[in-house]
Enzyme design. Structure first.
Site, PDB file in Angstrom:
ATOM      1  N   ASP A   8       0.807  -1.222   0.000  1.00 46.38           N
ATOM      2  CA  ASP A   8       0.000   0.000   0.000  1.00 46.38           C
ATOM      3  C   ASP A   8       0.844   1.280   0.000  1.00 46.38           C
ATOM      4  OD1 ASP A   8      -1.401  -2.279   1.104  1.00 46.38           O
ATOM      5  OD2 ASP A   8      -3.055  -0.939   1.574  1.00 46.38           O
ATOM      6  N   ASN A  40      -3.830   4.094  -0.965  1.00 48.36           N
ATOM      7  CA  ASN A  40      -3.743   5.272  -0.092  1.00 48.36           C
ATOM      8  C   ASN A  40      -2.793   6.337  -0.631  1.00 48.36           C
ATOM      9  OD1 ASN A  40      -3.883   2.748   2.237  1.00 48.36           O
ATOM     10  ND2 ASN A  40      -5.440   4.343   2.255  1.00 48.36           N
ATOM     11  N   HIS A  69     -10.896   2.036  -0.184  1.00 47.33           N
ATOM     12  CA  HIS A  69     -10.989   3.468  -0.481  1.00 47.33           C
ATOM     13  C   HIS A  69     -10.892   3.744  -1.981  1.00 47.33           C
ATOM     14  CE1 HIS A  69     -10.910   4.384   3.729  1.00 47.33           C
ATOM     15  NE2 HIS A  69      -9.675   3.934   3.902  1.00 47.33           N
ATOM     16  N   HIS A 180      -1.068  -2.582   6.315  1.00 45.00           N
ATOM     17  CA  HIS A 180       0.127  -1.728   6.335  1.00 45.00           C
ATOM     18  C   HIS A 180       1.249  -2.272   7.218  1.00 45.00           C
ATOM     19  CE1 HIS A 180      -2.002   2.236   4.877  1.00 45.00           C
ATOM     20  NE2 HIS A 180      -2.437   1.153   4.249  1.00 45.00           N
TER      21      HIS A 180
END
Length: 263
Positions: A8, A40, A69, A180
């Site tokens: 990410d 992200n 997201h 993460h």
């Protein structure tokens, strides 16, 4: 075939370290294909903007995957709809979501590769369970190639592990994203599928999973929320390097990578 998967990417620090390190990593490890989760990479650390798509592809990323997201930045919706751009979002988002959940990537001098993106349904809002869509996605992919890579963007370890075992022998590589935090369980399953629960985060590690520490500590110690701001210290690129047999689709090796900025 050597595949690099990048964890990410968080904010501008994450984009910058990809731009800095990826050309050298491709050359040093003789990488044939780069898959990168850009979930992200927007300035705010939530979603992906059109500028982030352009920067990742220009840096040498071949396929961008996303997560929960995926749709947060509206300026990327037209990019998601453009099937000439190698970006995919989770296949099990609600019907009508812009974009697609899988793609076929041509690799120079080697067989094509299918890349699939699904979203976990435990502790995350998904349109459907990944288990209800994955069988058809795998079947469609394998009608075109034996080389199949799956990014499982999920919170729960159990969901990622279960999907990997379900797909063992039918996917070449199943890797997890979203938490993460790079896990130490990279391995090849009995059927020949390479697997790791989470490939980690590319961005500022002097943080709380990419966010400025002070903001998160204040939230935990006082209960008072605040806007998340991306941190900027301890930037590094994390991911995995996998070798696949292009004739059988089985994995030959998998190793984790953690490369600080400036290396």
């Amino acid at each position: 075939m050597r595949v690099l998967c990048i964890g990410d990417v968080v904010g501008d620090p994450g984009l910058s370290v990809v731009e800095e390190l990826l050309p050298g990593l491709r050359e040093r490890h003789k990488v044939d294909l780069v898959v990168c989760n850009g979930e992200n990479s927007a300035r705010q650390g939530v979603g992906i903007a059109a500028r982030g798509v352009r920067r990742l592809l220009a840096a040498g990323v071949d396929v961008i995957t996303l997560g929960n997201h995926a749709l947060r930045q509206r300026d990327s919706h037209d990019t998601l709809r453009d099937e000439s751009v190698p970006i995919i979002r989770p296949a099990n988002l609600p019907p009508g979501a812009p974009g697609r959940g899988s793609c076929i990537v041509e690799v120079e001098g080697l067989p094509a590769v299918a890349v699939i993106n699904v979203l976990g349904s435990l502790f995350i809002e998904a349109g459907a369970s990944p288990f209800t869509v994955i069988e058809e996605l795998i079947a469609q992919a394998r009608r075109q190639t034996d080389l199949v890579i799956v990014d499982v963007h999920a919170e729960a370890t159990s969901e990622k592990v279960a999907l990997a075992h379900l797909l063992d022998g039918r996917a070449s590589l199943v890797f997890g994203t979203h938490t993460h935090v790079q896990t130490s369980d990279a391995r090849i399953l009995p059927g020949g599928t390479a697997y790791v629960t989470d490939i980690g985060m590319t961005g500022p590690h002097d943080s709380v999973i990419g966010v400025q520490k002070e903001i998160i500590l204040r939230r935990f110690t006082t209960g008072i929320g605040a806007r998340f701001d991306v941190a900027d210290g301890g930037v590094q690129l994390e991911g995995i390097l996998v070798e696949l047999d292009p004739t059988t689709g089985r994995a030959k090796s998998i190793e984790s990578l953690r490369v600080p900025a400036g290396s």
